[in-house]
Design an enzyme around this catalytic site. Structure first.
Site: not given
Ligand code: PGA
Ligand code: ZN
Length: 468
Positions: A82, A194, A202-203, A244, A281, A325, A352, A377, A405-407, A428
């Site tokens: 994302s 994800h 998403q999270e 994740e 998130d 987020e 983000d 990131k 981190h990243r996914s 995270k």
């Molecule tokens: P991504 O997800 O690494 O797929 O961008 C993590 C996030 O959105 O924080």
């Molecule tokens: Zn995010």
């Protein structure tokens, strides 16, 4: 100076195996030679990039750097799903290999373009090296060299310089603040991009801030994760996991995920809102087809920015939620200030996709009071230098910093050191499961052990300002 080829055949196993084929004579360097802990020169002597795999089974870049004093540094680059529109470019080959996802062009850029310019430079001159690469690229988003190539070198240089200085990475990155172990934000339910057919958001994270040590906080996160598995299983839902490591059951409503997380906290014997908090998130850009319009499937509804904020309002009243987020889309800039005005004293609002770790965008966000925290990131901006700048600016504004981190991840655990060295306060790194996620948590456990009495857990101090 000879360009390095793929067949350099260097073995980065110790001083005795130093490569000899680079054709570089460190004595000819134009740069002042600083001496490392071994009292030898610490100039960049060799650089090798390699195509390896990330946790989703996609190719990614590894860079290995050898210094003239024998110090080595390696970095592996993660990859998002994302991704924000303003992220630095992840250069992919777009050919027949690996469904177009190969990274041989990025690797060639390291060998053929970057290496000739930075070989012989003093590894501790991080800023100079990062500037050379940025200027060579000539674009803000590293569209020529690729952020995967540039960050690979940038981070490997930092790691090599740290080793040369006889310091662990966190100490090398120390920004002069009292060191803290970050509060982990554990993503125990995965949705959005994800995990297909799970949730729109998403999270869904548990945040064990109310403990005295990182180790104890992590233990709570792990016990909650396992309690959640039993709960999901008990409802006859799937306990498969998403990218994740969090569970990805097919749920009727996004709210059900919050309820599940809350139930898991209680079932594991912890006190919600005292020991363990909730975070999300939303990654709202992913279900925002147009600016200010949000189209949800679970349940099906179409909302304006204001309508989505009303959902958060209800949830903030009902649940011990302390972090949201990407609650709005990346192009919905004006509404971010509205959201922050509305909820900013009650909850952490992490940006983000809107800032993409870009100091220029963070600066604009600080001016406009668009959020009160920033997600960081490394690969969104592409250099260690710019990442540290982003963190400093955010901290100077009194905002929260979440190192992320990243996914798509790897076994590289540098972000754990980054979180400790900058005293970011939060990290995270996904669920406490899957090797690429636990690599970060395990590194933090080791750092806490190593720091001994100096290991201060950031804990509730991070969120005190939202307890109004
Ligand atoms: P991504 O997800 O690494 O797929 O961008 C993590 C996030 O959105 O924080
Ligand atoms: Zn995010």
């Amino acid at each position: 100076m000879a360009a390095l080829g793929h067949d350099m055949g260097i073995k980065l196993t110790g001083n005795q195996n130093r490569p000899t084929g680079a054709g570089y004579d460190s004595q000819k360097s134009n740069h002042p030679a600083r001496r490392s802990v071994n009292n030898t020169l610490a100039l960049i002597e060799n650089i090798k990039a390699l195509e390896v795999l990330d946790s989703r089974g996609n190719p990614t870049v590894e860079v290995d750097i050898l210094l003239s004093d024998g110090a080595i540094g390696s970095a592996l680059i993660p990859s998002g799903a994302s991704t924000g529109a303003n992220e630095a470019l992840e250069l992919r080959d777009g050919d027949d290999r690996y469904l177009g996802r190969g990274v041989l062009k990025a690797i060639a850029n390291v060998h053929d373009k970057i290496a000739p310019e930075i070989l012989g430079r003093e590894a501790s001159n991080q800023e100079e090296i990062d500037n050379v690469m940025t200027q060579m690229d000539g674009t803000d988003l590293l569209k020529n060299l690729g952020a995967n190539a540039v960050l690979g070198v940038s981070l490997a240089v930092a790691r090599a310089a740290a080793q040369s200085a006889g310091q662990p990475l966190y100490q090398y990155l120390d920004q002069g603040k009292p060191l803290t172990l970050p509060v982990p934000m554990l993503n125990i339910i995965n949705g959005g991009r994800h995990a297909h057919n799970s949730t729109d958001f998403q999270e869904f994270m548990v945040i064990p801030a109310g403990f005295d040590t990182f180790r104890r906080a992590l233990q709570a996160g792990v016990e909650i994760y396992h309690a959640l598995k039993d709960i999901i299983d008990g409802k006859g839902l799937s306990t498969n996991v998403g990218d994740e490591g969090g569970f990805a059951p097919t749920l009727e409503a996004n709210r059900d995920a919050v309820e599940l997380a809350l139930e898991a906290i209680e079932s594991a014997g912890y006190k919600p809102g005292v020991e363990v908090f909730l975070g999300m998130d939303v990654a709202a850009s992913e279900f925002s087809p147009d600016k200010g319009s949000y189209v949800l499937k679970r349940p099906a509804m179409s909302l304006t920015s204001g309508g989505l904020l009303d959902v958060y309002d209800t949830w903030l009243n009902e649940y011990p939620m302390i972090s949201i987020e990407d609650g709005l889309g990346e192009d919905d800039w004006e509404s971010w200030a509205v959201m922050t005005e509305r909820f900013g004293s009650r909850v952490q609002l992490v940006a983000d996709d809107v800032y993409t770790t870009n100091p220029k965008l963070i600066e604009k966000g600080i001016q406009d009071k668009s959020s009160n925290a920033v997600l960081v990131k490394l690969n969104q901006i592409g250099t260690v230098t710019k990442t540290l700048e982003a963190i400093r600016m955010t901290q100077d504004a009194g905002w929260g910093v979440v190192i992320s981190h990243r996914s798509g991840e790897t076994e590289d655990s540098s972000i754990a050191d980054l979180a400790v060295g900058t005293s970011a306060g939060q990290i995270k790194a996904g669920a406490p499961a899957r090797g690429e996620r636990t690599a970060k948590y395990n590194r933090l456990l080791r750092l806490e052990d190593e720091l001994g009495d100096n290991a201060l857990y950031a804990g509730l101090s991070v969120f005190e300002k939202y307890q109004k």
